[in-house]
Design a protein around this motif. Structure first.
Motif, PDB file in Angstrom:
ATOM      1  N   LEU A 136     130.310   8.274  81.855  1.00 29.19           N
ATOM      2  CA  LEU A 136     131.011   6.463  81.880  1.00 29.19           C
ATOM      3  C   LEU A 136     130.368   5.591  81.735  1.00 29.19           C
ATOM      4  N   LEU A 137     129.799   6.055  80.178  1.00 28.23           N
ATOM      5  CA  LEU A 137     128.820   4.411  79.260  1.00 28.23           C
ATOM      6  C   LEU A 137     129.336   3.256  79.657  1.00 28.23           C
ATOM      7  N   LYS A 138     130.569   2.978  79.252  1.00 32.37           N
ATOM      8  CA  LYS A 138     130.609   1.792  79.457  1.00 32.37           C
ATOM      9  C   LYS A 138     131.565   1.305  80.140  1.00 32.37           C
ATOM     10  N   ASP A 139     132.127   1.768  81.604  1.00 33.32           N
ATOM     11  CA  ASP A 139     132.790   1.277  82.629  1.00 33.32           C
ATOM     12  C   ASP A 139     131.780   0.381  83.136  1.00 33.32           C
ATOM     13  N   PRO A 140     132.244  -1.266  82.969  1.00 34.96           N
ATOM     14  CA  PRO A 140     131.391  -2.797  83.964  1.00 34.96           C
ATOM     15  C   PRO A 140     131.066  -1.939  85.553  1.00 34.96           C
ATOM     16  N   ASP A 141     131.719  -1.301  86.419  1.00 32.25           N
ATOM     17  CA  ASP A 141     131.407  -1.370  88.255  1.00 32.25           C
ATOM     18  C   ASP A 141     130.551   0.279  87.803  1.00 32.25           C
ATOM     19  N   LYS A 142     129.547   0.555  86.855  1.00 29.38           N
ATOM     20  CA  LYS A 142     129.352   1.525  86.924  1.00 29.38           C
ATOM     21  C   LYS A 142     129.772   2.922  87.826  1.00 29.38           C
ATOM     22  N   ASN A 143     130.927   2.924  88.269  1.00 30.47           N
ATOM     23  CA  ASN A 143     131.741   4.791  87.526  1.00 30.47           C
ATOM     24  C   ASN A 143     131.307   5.356  87.124  1.00 30.47           C
ATOM     25  N   MET A 144     130.959   6.814  88.679  1.00 32.46           N
ATOM     26  CA  MET A 144     129.549   7.784  87.156  1.00 32.46           C
ATOM     27  C   MET A 144     130.335   9.421  87.656  1.00 32.46           C
ATOM     28  N   PHE A 145     131.122   9.482  85.987  1.00 29.87           N
ATOM     29  CA  PHE A 145     130.768  11.397  86.125  1.00 29.87           C
ATOM     30  C   PHE A 145     129.885  12.071  85.809  1.00 29.87           C
ATOM     31  N   PHE A 146     128.853  12.651  86.434  1.00 26.10           N
ATOM     32  CA  PHE A 146     127.440  13.407  86.039  1.00 26.10           C
ATOM     33  C   PHE A 146     126.896  14.516  86.209  1.00 26.10           C
ATOM     34  N   ILE A 147     125.988  14.971  85.026  1.00 28.45           N
ATOM     35  CA  ILE A 147     125.870  16.316  85.469  1.00 28.45           C
ATOM     36  C   ILE A 147     124.408  15.874  85.297  1.00 28.45           C
ATOM     37  N   GLY A 148     123.653  16.558  85.770  1.00 26.76           N
ATOM     38  CA  GLY A 148     121.980  16.373  87.163  1.00 26.76           C
ATOM     39  C   GLY A 148     121.152  17.664  87.306  1.00 26.76           C
ATOM     40  N   LEU A 149     120.420  17.849  87.623  1.00 32.17           N
ATOM     41  CA  LEU A 149     119.246  18.416  88.244  1.00 32.17           C
ATOM     42  C   LEU A 149     117.978  18.079  89.359  1.00 32.17           C
ATOM     43  N   ARG A 150     118.453  19.267  89.950  1.00 32.35           N
ATOM     44  CA  ARG A 150     117.149  18.399  91.130  1.00 32.35           C
ATOM     45  C   ARG A 150     116.302  19.905  91.207  1.00 32.35           C
ATOM     46  N   TYR A 151     114.760  19.356  92.089  1.00 31.16           N
ATOM     47  CA  TYR A 151     114.277  20.416  92.665  1.00 31.16           C
ATOM     48  C   TYR A 151     114.279  20.131  93.871  1.00 31.16           C
ATOM     49  N   GLY A 152     114.195  21.384  95.041  1.00 34.93           N
ATOM     50  CA  GLY A 152     113.606  20.732  96.306  1.00 34.93           C
ATOM     51  C   GLY A 152     113.450  21.402  97.162  1.00 34.93           C
ATOM     52  N   LEU A 153     112.612  21.544  97.914  1.00 33.39           N
ATOM     53  CA  LEU A 153     111.593  21.585  98.787  1.00 33.39           C
ATOM     54  C   LEU A 153     111.694  21.512  99.993  1.00 33.39           C
ATOM     55  N   SER A 154     111.221  22.731 101.081  1.00 34.15           N
ATOM     56  CA  SER A 154     111.855  22.660 102.186  1.00 34.15           C
ATOM     57  C   SER A 154     110.557  23.327 102.845  1.00 34.15           C
ATOM     58  N   SER A 155     110.111  23.128 104.709  1.00 33.85           N
ATOM     59  CA  SER A 155     109.324  23.523 105.420  1.00 33.85           C
ATOM     60  C   SER A 155     109.645  23.312 106.586  1.00 33.85           C
ATOM     61  N   PHE A 156     109.928  24.727 107.428  1.00 36.46           N
ATOM     62  CA  PHE A 156     110.579  25.350 108.687  1.00 36.46           C
ATOM     63  C   PHE A 156     110.020  25.373 109.438  1.00 36.46           C
ATOM     64  N   ASN A 157     110.921  25.730 110.808  1.00 36.55           N
ATOM     65  CA  ASN A 157     110.199  26.823 111.771  1.00 36.55           C
ATOM     66  C   ASN A 157     111.796  27.745 111.765  1.00 36.55           C
ATOM     67  N   GLU A 158     111.390  29.527 111.919  1.00 38.60           N
ATOM     68  CA  GLU A 158     112.902  29.716 112.970  1.00 38.60           C
ATOM     69  C   GLU A 158     112.693  31.149 113.600  1.00 38.60           C
ATOM     70  N   SER A 159     113.365  31.468 114.748  1.00 39.51           N
ATOM     71  CA  SER A 159     113.299  33.055 115.300  1.00 39.51           C
ATOM     72  C   SER A 159     114.272  33.718 115.154  1.00 39.51           C
TER      73      SER A 159
END
Length: 229
Positions: free
Chosen positions: A107-130
């Protein structure tokens, strides 16, 4: 007369020189302003808080993004703990996760900067389990043999493709959602227990894995939004 034309020539030459110097500078400033962030959006995932009312899940997630013209740099950080009943026992985990990525706003010309988007993420996790389990094959005078397996320090990662909306409601208050397709999970550092549920991702053996967040934001703006073309 020659003196007059010579003076006029100097004036014109200076004007042309000034015009030639100012035009690139103006264009450079325009490009710089276009890609300079106009504000920071800070929010949280309402879905995580709703899920935390159940004893099987406890967690929270905070979200940040900032704009570079139509591109948004995003960071998510959260906590995730589960308590799951198995057929013959109980599984528990707890840990933190981080997602870093970028979105493209369509939504390029929206003055309020409303968004419809597509994106990418890289996730990292640190945890314990039992996992605690009851072996019904062998019995003692007090019933079945109870076993316990733990992974004290597990690290994992994955990749996401995202899509969603961000809508300005009033003032600096925003609402939106993010749908996620998670894939390519990996985990290392486990002991005898094979890592099962990774905070931020979910069941590691299931790929792709779907996710959904409903988010509330407050936007801190420090300058006006430039015209996007």
């Amino acid at each position: 007369m020659c003196k007059y034309f010579f003076s006029l020539f100097l004036v014109i030459a200076c004007a042309v020189s000034s015009f030639g110097q100012e035009k690139p500078a103006t264009r450079a400033d325009t490009v710089k302003n276009k890609y300079f962030p106009t504000g920071l959006r800070v929010g949280f995932d309402a879905m995580a808080l709703i899920r935390s009312r159940d004893n099987a899940f406890k967690g929270w997630e905070i979200n940040f993004d900032t704009d570079f013209s139509r591109y948004y740099f995003t960071v998510d950080y959260g906590y995730w703990a589960t308590n799951q009943l198995l057929g013959n026992g109980n599984y528990q985990n707890a840990g933190n996760y981080l997602r870093v990525g970028a979105d493209i706003n369509f939504l390029l010309k929206d003055p309020d900067k409303n968004m419809f988007f597509i994106g990418l993420r890289y996730g990292l996790s640190s945890f314990n389990e039992s996992v605690q389990y009851k072996n019904s094959t062998f019995y003692t005078g007090f019933g079945g043999i109870v076993g316990n397996e733990t992974n004290s320090s597990v690290n994992g990662s994955w990749v996401e493709v995202t899509s969603g909306l961000r809508v300005k409601i009033v003032g600096g208050f925003w609402m939106g959602y993010t749908a996620r397709i998670k894939f390519a999970p990996s985990a290392s550092g486990g002991g005898a227990l094979q890592p099962y549920d990774m905070p931020g991702y979910g069941i590691i053996s299931e790929t792709p894995y779907w996710g959904f967040n409903y988010q509330l934001f407050w936007r801190f703006a420090w300058r006006e939004t430039p015209n996007l073309r």
